[in-house]
Design an enzyme around this catalytic site. Structure first.
Site, PDB file in Angstrom:
ATOM      1  N   GLY A 127       3.631  22.130  58.300  1.00 35.89           N
ATOM      2  CA  GLY A 127       3.256  20.875  57.672  1.00 35.89           C
ATOM      3  C   GLY A 127       1.875  20.375  58.027  1.00 35.89           C
ATOM      4  O   GLY A 127       1.555  19.218  57.822  1.00 35.89           O
ATOM      5  N   CYS A 128       1.031  21.244  58.544  1.00 42.17           N
ATOM      6  CA  CYS A 128      -0.303  20.822  58.976  1.00 42.17           C
ATOM      7  C   CYS A 128      -1.280  21.962  58.729  1.00 42.17           C
ATOM      8  O   CYS A 128      -0.935  23.131  58.867  1.00 42.17           O
ATOM      9  CB  CYS A 128      -0.266  20.464  60.457  1.00 42.17           C
ATOM     10  SG  CYS A 128      -1.805  19.765  61.074  1.00 42.17           S
ATOM     11  N   THR A 129      -2.509  21.626  58.365  1.00 40.28           N
ATOM     12  CA  THR A 129      -3.510  22.666  58.135  1.00 40.28           C
ATOM     13  C   THR A 129      -4.251  23.037  59.401  1.00 40.28           C
ATOM     14  O   THR A 129      -4.978  24.016  59.429  1.00 40.28           O
ATOM     15  CB  THR A 129      -4.532  22.200  57.078  1.00 40.28           C
ATOM     16  OG1 THR A 129      -5.168  21.003  57.547  1.00 40.28           O
ATOM     17  CG2 THR A 129      -3.852  21.958  55.745  1.00 40.28           C
TER      18      THR A 129
END
Length: 103
Positions: A2-4
């Site tokens: 859920g995070c880049t």
């Protein structure tokens, strides 16, 4: 998850059975948040690491966000989950080693 942002987490168990962690990230904010978790849990016994709940991090209210906003809390959660998984791996490896020594 859920995070880049990318986070690199290393974990090992020292000779006294305490967890030792190192972390790096391509984001300075994430590196800072992760370093706070390292500060809290580096040198902790495995049950202490495994006993931290994600909800404990929500109460920290990182960066002053309302508790409903999860953008930064996700960073804490994801790194914590990684630390706990690596802790369980280290415990499992240590138990295997002890079993092989006892045979």
């Amino acid at each position: 998850m859920g995070c880049t942002t990318q986070v690199w987490l290393e974990a090992r168990m020292d000779g006294e059975g305490r967890m030792r962690f190192k972390v790096d990230s391509d984001s300075e904010i994430t590196k800072g948040f992760s370093s706070c978790l390292i500060w809290l849990l580096d040198g902790a016994a495995p049950p202490e690491v495994l006993g931290v709940a994600a909800e404990d991090l929500a109460a920290v209210n990182v960066a002053g966000f309302p508790s409903k906003v999860r953008s930064r809390v996700n960073t804490w959660h994801n790194v914590l989950i990684g630390m706990q998984k690596k802790t369980m791996d280290c415990v499992g490896e240590r138990e295997k080693l002890l079993q092989s020594l006892l045979r």
